[in-house]
Scaffold this active site. Structure first.
Site, PDB file in Angstrom:
ATOM      1  N   ASP A 181     -26.335  52.348  -7.064  1.00 38.77           N
ATOM      2  CA  ASP A 181     -25.219  53.413  -6.632  1.00 38.77           C
ATOM      3  C   ASP A 181     -23.987  52.947  -7.090  1.00 38.77           C
ATOM      4  O   ASP A 181     -23.833  51.802  -7.250  1.00 38.77           O
ATOM      5  CB  ASP A 181     -25.656  53.990  -5.297  1.00 38.77           C
ATOM      6  CG  ASP A 181     -25.089  55.287  -5.082  1.00 38.77           C
ATOM      7  OD1 ASP A 181     -26.083  56.023  -4.793  1.00 38.77           O
ATOM      8  OD2 ASP A 181     -24.039  55.446  -4.969  1.00 38.77           O
ATOM      9  N   SER A 182     -23.053  53.954  -7.310  1.00 33.28           N
ATOM     10  CA  SER A 182     -21.814  53.606  -7.766  1.00 33.28           C
ATOM     11  C   SER A 182     -20.708  53.808  -6.326  1.00 33.28           C
ATOM     12  O   SER A 182     -19.583  53.232  -6.386  1.00 33.28           O
ATOM     13  CB  SER A 182     -21.275  54.912  -8.628  1.00 33.28           C
ATOM     14  OG  SER A 182     -21.287  56.102  -7.789  1.00 33.28           O
ATOM     15  N   ARG A 239     -39.754  61.171  -0.608  1.00 28.90           N
ATOM     16  CA  ARG A 239     -39.793  59.805  -0.351  1.00 28.90           C
ATOM     17  C   ARG A 239     -40.956  59.395  -0.007  1.00 28.90           C
ATOM     18  O   ARG A 239     -41.429  58.476  -0.167  1.00 28.90           O
ATOM     19  CB  ARG A 239     -38.432  59.445   0.510  1.00 28.90           C
ATOM     20  CG  ARG A 239     -37.089  59.857  -0.180  1.00 28.90           C
ATOM     21  CD  ARG A 239     -35.951  59.162   0.630  1.00 28.90           C
ATOM     22  NE  ARG A 239     -35.616  60.199   1.679  1.00 28.90           N
ATOM     23  CZ  ARG A 239     -34.742  60.870   2.012  1.00 28.90           C
ATOM     24  NH1 ARG A 239     -33.927  60.967   0.979  1.00 28.90           N
ATOM     25  NH2 ARG A 239     -34.355  61.697   2.917  1.00 28.90           N
ATOM     26  N   ASP A 286     -32.566  60.027  -9.055  1.00 26.58           N
ATOM     27  CA  ASP A 286     -32.187  61.264  -8.211  1.00 26.58           C
ATOM     28  C   ASP A 286     -30.840  61.418  -8.143  1.00 26.58           C
ATOM     29  O   ASP A 286     -29.868  61.202  -7.483  1.00 26.58           O
ATOM     30  CB  ASP A 286     -32.585  61.125  -6.737  1.00 26.58           C
ATOM     31  CG  ASP A 286     -32.258  62.303  -5.693  1.00 26.58           C
ATOM     32  OD1 ASP A 286     -32.165  63.083  -6.130  1.00 26.58           O
ATOM     33  OD2 ASP A 286     -32.239  61.901  -4.657  1.00 26.58           O
ATOM     34  N   ASN A 332     -22.366  52.212 -12.529  1.00 27.08           N
ATOM     35  CA  ASN A 332     -22.508  53.458 -12.957  1.00 27.08           C
ATOM     36  C   ASN A 332     -24.058  53.536 -13.670  1.00 27.08           C
ATOM     37  O   ASN A 332     -24.280  52.724 -14.580  1.00 27.08           O
ATOM     38  CB  ASN A 332     -21.509  53.775 -14.038  1.00 27.08           C
ATOM     39  CG  ASN A 332     -21.598  55.045 -14.766  1.00 27.08           C
ATOM     40  OD1 ASN A 332     -22.856  55.407 -15.119  1.00 27.08           O
ATOM     41  ND2 ASN A 332     -20.344  55.626 -14.976  1.00 27.08           N
ATOM     42  N   ALA A 333     -24.881  54.496 -13.031  1.00 26.41           N
ATOM     43  CA  ALA A 333     -26.191  54.524 -13.558  1.00 26.41           C
ATOM     44  C   ALA A 333     -26.222  54.562 -15.089  1.00 26.41           C
ATOM     45  O   ALA A 333     -27.176  54.005 -15.648  1.00 26.41           O
ATOM     46  CB  ALA A 333     -26.682  55.869 -12.824  1.00 26.41           C
ATOM     47  N   PHE A 350     -29.325  55.948  -8.304  1.00 23.48           N
ATOM     48  CA  PHE A 350     -28.649  57.018  -7.431  1.00 23.48           C
ATOM     49  C   PHE A 350     -29.330  56.954  -6.029  1.00 23.48           C
ATOM     50  O   PHE A 350     -29.903  57.970  -5.353  1.00 23.48           O
ATOM     51  CB  PHE A 350     -28.891  58.425  -7.809  1.00 23.48           C
ATOM     52  CG  PHE A 350     -28.329  58.589  -9.135  1.00 23.48           C
ATOM     53  CD1 PHE A 350     -26.884  58.703  -9.667  1.00 23.48           C
ATOM     54  CD2 PHE A 350     -29.301  58.690 -10.438  1.00 23.48           C
ATOM     55  CE1 PHE A 350     -26.516  59.156 -11.207  1.00 23.48           C
ATOM     56  CE2 PHE A 350     -28.837  58.699 -11.591  1.00 23.48           C
ATOM     57  CZ  PHE A 350     -27.579  58.944 -11.825  1.00 23.48           C
ATOM     58  N   CYS A 388     -30.842  68.468  -8.537  1.00 27.55           N
ATOM     59  CA  CYS A 388     -30.682  69.314  -7.350  1.00 27.55           C
ATOM     60  C   CYS A 388     -29.574  70.265  -7.815  1.00 27.55           C
ATOM     61  O   CYS A 388     -29.091  71.108  -6.830  1.00 27.55           O
ATOM     62  CB  CYS A 388     -30.067  68.471  -6.404  1.00 27.55           C
ATOM     63  SG  CYS A 388     -28.510  67.713  -6.607  1.00 27.55           S
TER      64      CYS A 388
HETATM   65  N1  SAH Z   1     -31.541  59.278  -3.604  1.00 26.20           N
HETATM   66  C1  SAH Z   1     -30.699  59.755  -2.425  1.00 26.20           C
HETATM   67  C2  SAH Z   1     -29.703  60.662  -2.949  1.00 26.20           C
HETATM   68  C3  SAH Z   1     -28.510  60.530  -3.931  1.00 26.20           C
HETATM   69  S1  SAH Z   1     -27.493  61.476  -3.911  1.00 26.20           S
HETATM   70  C4  SAH Z   1     -31.248  59.951  -1.340  1.00 26.20           C
HETATM   71  O1  SAH Z   1     -32.874  60.364  -1.451  1.00 26.20           O
HETATM   72  O2  SAH Z   1     -30.864  60.012  -0.112  1.00 26.20           O
HETATM   73  C5  SAH Z   1     -26.721  60.978  -5.369  1.00 26.20           C
HETATM   74  C6  SAH Z   1     -26.029  59.490  -5.434  1.00 26.20           C
HETATM   75  O3  SAH Z   1     -25.387  59.247  -6.607  1.00 26.20           O
HETATM   76  C7  SAH Z   1     -24.801  59.325  -4.444  1.00 26.20           C
HETATM   77  O4  SAH Z   1     -25.150  58.284  -3.496  1.00 26.20           O
HETATM   78  C8  SAH Z   1     -23.561  58.987  -5.463  1.00 26.20           C
HETATM   79  O5  SAH Z   1     -23.008  58.128  -4.769  1.00 26.20           O
HETATM   80  C9  SAH Z   1     -24.439  58.469  -6.544  1.00 26.20           C
HETATM   81  N2  SAH Z   1     -23.716  58.497  -7.765  1.00 26.20           N
HETATM   82  C10 SAH Z   1     -22.844  59.525  -8.214  1.00 26.20           C
HETATM   83  N3  SAH Z   1     -22.593  59.307  -9.536  1.00 26.20           N
HETATM   84  C11 SAH Z   1     -23.017  58.295  -9.887  1.00 26.20           C
HETATM   85  C12 SAH Z   1     -23.185  57.279 -11.046  1.00 26.20           C
HETATM   86  N4  SAH Z   1     -22.587  57.892 -12.275  1.00 26.20           N
HETATM   87  N5  SAH Z   1     -23.830  56.220 -11.257  1.00 26.20           N
HETATM   88  C13 SAH Z   1     -24.466  55.543 -10.116  1.00 26.20           C
HETATM   89  N6  SAH Z   1     -24.420  56.425  -8.844  1.00 26.20           N
HETATM   90  C14 SAH Z   1     -23.762  57.594  -8.911  1.00 26.20           C
END
Ligand code: SAH
Length: 384
Positions: free
Chosen positions: A240-241, A204, A288, A267-268, A219, A328
């Site tokens: 984010d979802s 970041r 991410d 939803n992404a 995300f 991850c």
């Molecule tokens: N980028 C963040 C960490 C992301 S963790 C950081 O640096 O702190 C993954 C994230 O994806 C979580 O916040 C979760 O709520 C979200 N997520 C999970 N499935 C998703 C989807 N289908 N669409 C959007 N967001 C989603």
């Protein structure tokens, strides 16, 4: 009392991989605990042992010397000492103090948030040692509070209860931490994992080197990458979802005096499809996602999902645009991750340069012989 493993189990240990599966244990004590591990070759090391767990043996020392408990606590002490300098320099920061196998303290995660600790114990052999662990932690690291956030599903496989309880108190609900030039609030009790994703901290901060008009953080969780990007990009969109995560993302933006982030609960996959349909363009995109592959069996489906979001993101970037993309999931190896990106680039008809290959932060150490400890891939790509 000892744990005797088969020659197959011994072969793994000889390669300095710390795990032996239940099917490769010939005999052992009835109770979970810390024991020497032996094979026909003699003593192989010292391990956490749980006869009821699929991964029954988790070695924390490949030497045959020492009393198991003392060796384990010494490993913990050394892990904490490796982080002391960083904490002294940034006491308000967030760091992983113990990264389980990577620090030779299997099944223990301990994160530091500006003077507050959150730990997760993932083994029935380790759980009874909690008071001793806390004693060592207190002696090494100045902590105002320590929370046991033992909610991971894997605990049920160990026969352990899912529970959250303070070990040193009082534990605040949230803590403000500093990360480079921004601050963000961590929800210790209600957040995901231990509260934040510390493994991406240095990635970041790395992205603060870039500037432009528009950036997209997919995300985003509690705003993480978006907060850094909002310093140098005119307009940032965070997706984010989780409504709860975005609620905190909004508060984090305010705490930094940033008013140029738009938050989208979506939803992404649908969001990216829609952006492609309306031919949106961004100068920089962060992807991410959570681990799409939770097990080896999921790999194919996960690969397709990773490829889909990366392919769409590449189409949303003009020439000169940047894609910061992560996985991850340790089941998706680094070579597979880059193969997936290459296929996405080819399907998107883009020439893509690898600016930098990165991974998890230094405080999430990797053991060369334990691929599972190297889980985070992070590629910084430039669209040509
Ligand atoms: N980028 C963040 C960490 C992301 S963790 C950081 O640096 O702190 C993954 C994230 O994806 C979580 O916040 C979760 O709520 C979200 N997520 C999970 N499935 C998703 C989807 N289908 N669409 C959007 N967001 C989603």
């Amino acid at each position: 009392m000892r744990v005797r493993v088969s020659s197959k189990g011994a072969t793994r240990l000889l390669a300095h991989h710390p795990w032996v599966y239940r099917s490769d244990v010939l005999e052992g004590p009835d109770q979970p605990g810390l024991y020497p591990v032996v094979s026909s070759r003699g003593v192989m090391g010292l391990a956490l042992y749980n006869p009821n767990s699929e991964i029954s043996v988790r070695v924390f020392s490949f030497k045959d010397a020492g009393r198991p408990q003392e060796v384990l606590l010494e490993n913990l002490r050394q892990a904490l000492r490796r982080r002391k300098e960083a904490i002294a320099q940034e006491p308000q920061g967030a760091f992983r103090l113990v990264h389980a196998e990577g620090d030779l303290v299997p099944a223990l995660i301990l994160d530091y948030y500006a003077g507050h600790g959150v730990m997760q114990v993932g083994s029935a052999a380790l759980e009874p040692l909690t008071p001793e662990l806390v004693q060592v932690i207190r002696a090494e690291i100045p902590l105002q509070s320590l929370l046991a956030k033992n909610e991971q599903k894997t605990r049920s496989l160990e026969g352990l209860p899912l529970e959250v309880k303070p070990l040193l108190g009082p534990v605040p609900d949230t803590v403000m931490v500093r990360e480079g030039s921004i601050v963000y609030r961590v929800d210790l009790m209600g957040g995901q994992k231990t509260g934040a994703f510390i493994d991406q901290r240095d990635n970041r901060i790395r992205l603060q080197a870039y500037r432009g008009e528009t950036a997209l953080d997919v995300f985003s969780y509690h705003g993480s990458f978006a907060l850094h990007l909002a310093r140098n990009f005119k307009q940032v969109t965070a997706v984010d979802s989780s409504a709860a995560a975005l609620q905190r993302a909004g508060e984090n933006a305010q705490a930094n005096g940033l008013s140029n982030i738009t938050f989208r609960e979506a939803n992404a996959f649908e969001f990216l499809r829609e952006e492609e349909r309306r031919k949106a363009q961004y100068d920089l995109i962060v992807l991410d996602p959570p681990a799409f592959a939770k097990g080896r069996r999921d790999i194919e489906r996960a690969y397709a999902a990773y490829k889909e979001i990366n392919l769409r993101a590449m189409k949303l970037l003009p020439s000169g645009g940047l894609l910061a993309t992560a996985s991850c999931s340790h089941h998706l190896s680094e070579p597979l991750f880059y193969q997936m990106l290459a296929e996405a680039a080819s399907d998107a008809h883009r020439t893509v340069r690898v600016v930098e290959k990165r991974g998890q932060g230094w405080d999430h150490p990797v053991l060369l012989n334990v691929p599972e400890t190297q889980y985070l891939k992070f590629a910084l790509l430039e669209i040509l």
